[in-house]
Motif scaffolding. Structure first.
Motif, PDB file in Angstrom:
ATOM      1  N   ARG A 162      35.600  42.459  40.463  1.00 15.60           N
ATOM      2  CA  ARG A 162      37.243  42.691  40.033  1.00 15.60           C
ATOM      3  C   ARG A 162      37.790  41.472  39.512  1.00 15.60           C
ATOM      4  N   GLN A 163      38.732  41.808  40.745  1.00 22.14           N
ATOM      5  CA  GLN A 163      38.835  40.455  41.682  1.00 22.14           C
ATOM      6  C   GLN A 163      39.421  38.932  40.697  1.00 22.14           C
ATOM      7  N   LEU A 164      37.653  38.764  41.219  1.00 19.26           N
ATOM      8  CA  LEU A 164      37.827  37.806  40.355  1.00 19.26           C
ATOM      9  C   LEU A 164      37.621  37.489  38.750  1.00 19.26           C
ATOM     10  N   ILE A 165      36.743  38.250  38.154  1.00 18.53           N
ATOM     11  CA  ILE A 165      36.817  38.578  36.802  1.00 18.53           C
ATOM     12  C   ILE A 165      38.708  38.098  36.379  1.00 18.53           C
ATOM     13  N   GLU A 166      39.764  39.448  37.160  1.00 19.07           N
ATOM     14  CA  GLU A 166      40.873  38.830  36.665  1.00 19.07           C
ATOM     15  C   GLU A 166      41.092  37.458  36.766  1.00 19.07           C
ATOM     16  N   ALA A 167      41.359  36.932  37.365  1.00 21.81           N
ATOM     17  CA  ALA A 167      41.538  35.736  38.308  1.00 21.81           C
ATOM     18  C   ALA A 167      41.291  34.336  36.868  1.00 21.81           C
ATOM     19  N   ILE A 168      39.951  34.882  36.053  1.00 25.57           N
ATOM     20  CA  ILE A 168      39.673  33.863  34.959  1.00 25.57           C
ATOM     21  C   ILE A 168      40.352  34.514  34.134  1.00 25.57           C
ATOM     22  N   PRO A 169      41.020  33.620  32.824  1.00 27.98           N
ATOM     23  CA  PRO A 169      41.560  33.856  31.872  1.00 27.98           C
ATOM     24  C   PRO A 169      40.918  34.498  30.623  1.00 27.98           C
ATOM     25  N   ALA A 170      41.102  35.806  30.612  1.00 26.52           N
ATOM     26  CA  ALA A 170      40.917  36.207  29.411  1.00 26.52           C
ATOM     27  C   ALA A 170      40.222  35.626  27.900  1.00 26.52           C
ATOM     28  N   LYS A 171      40.534  34.427  27.860  1.00 23.34           N
ATOM     29  CA  LYS A 171      39.918  33.537  26.639  1.00 23.34           C
ATOM     30  C   LYS A 171      38.494  33.288  26.662  1.00 23.34           C
ATOM     31  N   TYR A 172      37.673  32.781  28.634  1.00 19.32           N
ATOM     32  CA  TYR A 172      37.095  32.901  28.847  1.00 19.32           C
ATOM     33  C   TYR A 172      35.802  33.516  29.377  1.00 19.32           C
ATOM     34  N   HIS A 173      36.257  35.461  28.872  1.00 19.98           N
ATOM     35  CA  HIS A 173      35.219  35.894  29.165  1.00 19.98           C
ATOM     36  C   HIS A 173      33.975  36.515  28.754  1.00 19.98           C
ATOM     37  N   ASN A 174      34.650  36.078  27.215  1.00 21.79           N
ATOM     38  CA  ASN A 174      33.613  36.203  26.294  1.00 21.79           C
ATOM     39  C   ASN A 174      32.369  35.321  27.020  1.00 21.79           C
ATOM     40  N   ARG A 175      32.285  34.083  27.980  1.00 19.62           N
ATOM     41  CA  ARG A 175      31.402  33.377  28.343  1.00 19.62           C
ATOM     42  C   ARG A 175      30.507  33.859  29.391  1.00 19.62           C
ATOM     43  N   ILE A 176      31.387  35.045  30.632  1.00 15.07           N
ATOM     44  CA  ILE A 176      30.693  35.763  31.544  1.00 15.07           C
ATOM     45  C   ILE A 176      29.494  35.550  31.350  1.00 15.07           C
ATOM     46  N   ALA A 177      28.122  36.106  31.298  1.00 15.03           N
ATOM     47  CA  ALA A 177      26.901  37.388  31.673  1.00 15.03           C
ATOM     48  C   ALA A 177      26.809  37.583  33.101  1.00 15.03           C
ATOM     49  N   MET A 178      26.903  39.036  33.234  1.00 16.26           N
ATOM     50  CA  MET A 178      26.932  40.646  34.410  1.00 16.26           C
ATOM     51  C   MET A 178      25.665  40.442  34.956  1.00 16.26           C
ATOM     52  N   HIS A 179      25.528  40.320  35.577  1.00 13.16           N
ATOM     53  CA  HIS A 179      24.051  40.545  37.008  1.00 13.16           C
ATOM     54  C   HIS A 179      24.213  42.358  37.678  1.00 13.16           C
ATOM     55  N   GLY A 180      25.101  42.848  37.115  1.00 11.51           N
ATOM     56  CA  GLY A 180      25.187  43.886  38.157  1.00 11.51           C
ATOM     57  C   GLY A 180      26.139  44.506  37.176  1.00 11.51           C
ATOM     58  N   PHE A 181      27.165  45.831  38.090  1.00  8.74           N
ATOM     59  CA  PHE A 181      28.659  45.573  38.057  1.00  8.74           C
ATOM     60  C   PHE A 181      29.102  46.463  36.217  1.00  8.74           C
ATOM     61  N   PHE A 182      27.549  46.571  35.749  1.00  3.77           N
ATOM     62  CA  PHE A 182      27.416  46.910  34.424  1.00  3.77           C
ATOM     63  C   PHE A 182      28.733  46.876  33.367  1.00  3.77           C
ATOM     64  N   HIS A 183      29.266  48.316  34.808  1.00  7.38           N
ATOM     65  CA  HIS A 183      30.308  49.272  33.688  1.00  7.38           C
ATOM     66  C   HIS A 183      31.664  48.635  33.701  1.00  7.38           C
ATOM     67  N   LEU A 184      32.311  47.208  34.871  1.00 10.57           N
ATOM     68  CA  LEU A 184      33.333  46.705  34.074  1.00 10.57           C
ATOM     69  C   LEU A 184      33.006  46.092  32.916  1.00 10.57           C
ATOM     70  N   MET A 185      32.246  46.229  32.236  1.00  9.54           N
ATOM     71  CA  MET A 185      31.922  45.007  31.137  1.00  9.54           C
ATOM     72  C   MET A 185      33.350  45.176  29.842  1.00  9.54           C
ATOM     73  N   ASN A 186      33.273  46.959  29.386  1.00 10.53           N
ATOM     74  CA  ASN A 186      34.136  46.866  28.618  1.00 10.53           C
ATOM     75  C   ASN A 186      35.111  46.404  28.463  1.00 10.53           C
ATOM     76  N   GLU A 187      35.598  46.792  29.424  1.00 10.37           N
ATOM     77  CA  GLU A 187      37.312  46.623  30.900  1.00 10.37           C
ATOM     78  C   GLU A 187      37.283  45.414  30.793  1.00 10.37           C
ATOM     79  N   TYR A 188      36.507  44.451  30.731  1.00  8.26           N
ATOM     80  CA  TYR A 188      37.179  43.218  30.467  1.00  8.26           C
ATOM     81  C   TYR A 188      36.752  42.808  28.968  1.00  8.26           C
TER      82      TYR A 188
END
Length: 202
Positions: free
Chosen positions: A44-70
């Motif tokens: 969560r901390q790592l995702i929050e430290a990455i600017p939101a404009k890049y979140h659509n370029r992140i692919a998740m390998h786990g912690f899928f429940h965080l996807m909607n949030e970010y």
């Protein structure tokens, strides 16, 4: 168009978010967030430290429940995860606008994949940089024929600036960088730029 994606280090890396942000700024299309050694709080901390404009370029390998949030819409299936998930569930995810990817380790499995997946990691192509015991399957004559690729195939395992052009000659659609980026985090951005340069001059 030949793609270069980057997979995170399994563990935390100093200045990781800053490095990832620099990679995105240099044109990184997709960053695979894979933290088998991490807990939810650190991810969560790592995702929050990455600017939101890049979140659509992140692919998740786990912690899928965080996807909607970010607002993350890329979901990667490990081999076991893919086998445990029904086709109906995957269709639902696809219909909700998720981009699905997966991992395979042999040609017969690759050829059975359907277009529910946008692309697959095929590994280990070369001897792994990050895992000494992982020996690559590709010899000098290896070539991936079009009829063997039901979807885009991304070469993973031991790929760096020195052999990235070989993966292009083998007819892969892209590469995933891991050890080439995180073995020397201080040189991560330079190594990424070098790989890009080799692709552009091929």
């Amino acid at each position: 168009m030949f793609s270069i994606v980057v997979i995170s280090h399994a563990a935390a890396v100093p200045n990781e978010a800053a490095i990832i942000q620099q990679l995105f700024a240099e044109g990184l299309e997709v960053f695979h967030l894979r933290k088998p050694e991490g807990d939810e709080q650190s991810v969560r901390q790592l995702i929050e430290a990455i600017p939101a404009k890049y979140h659509n370029r992140i692919a998740m390998h786990g912690f899928f429940h965080l996807m909607n949030e970010y607002n993350i819409h890329r979901l990667h299936f490990r081999e076991e995860h893919r086998q445990e998930t029904s086709k109906e569930e995957m269709v639902q995810l696809k219909n909700k606008g998720y981009t699905l990817s997966t991992s395979v380790h042999d040609l017969p499995t690759l050829q059975r994949l359907t277009s529910l997946f946008s692309y697959a990691f095929f590994s280990p192509v070369f001897d792994s940089i990050s895992k000494q015991q992982y020996k690559g399957f590709a010899d000098d004559d290896f070539y991936l024929r079009e009829e063997q690729k039901p979807i885009s195939v991304i070469a993973l395992g031991g790929v760096d600036a020195g052999n990235i052009q070989s993966t292009m000659a083998m007819n892969f659609d892209g590469v995933a960088l891991l050890g080439a980026i995180w073995k020397e985090p201080a040189n991560a951005v330079e190594n990424f730029k070098l790989c890009k340069q080799h692709v552009q001059t091929y």
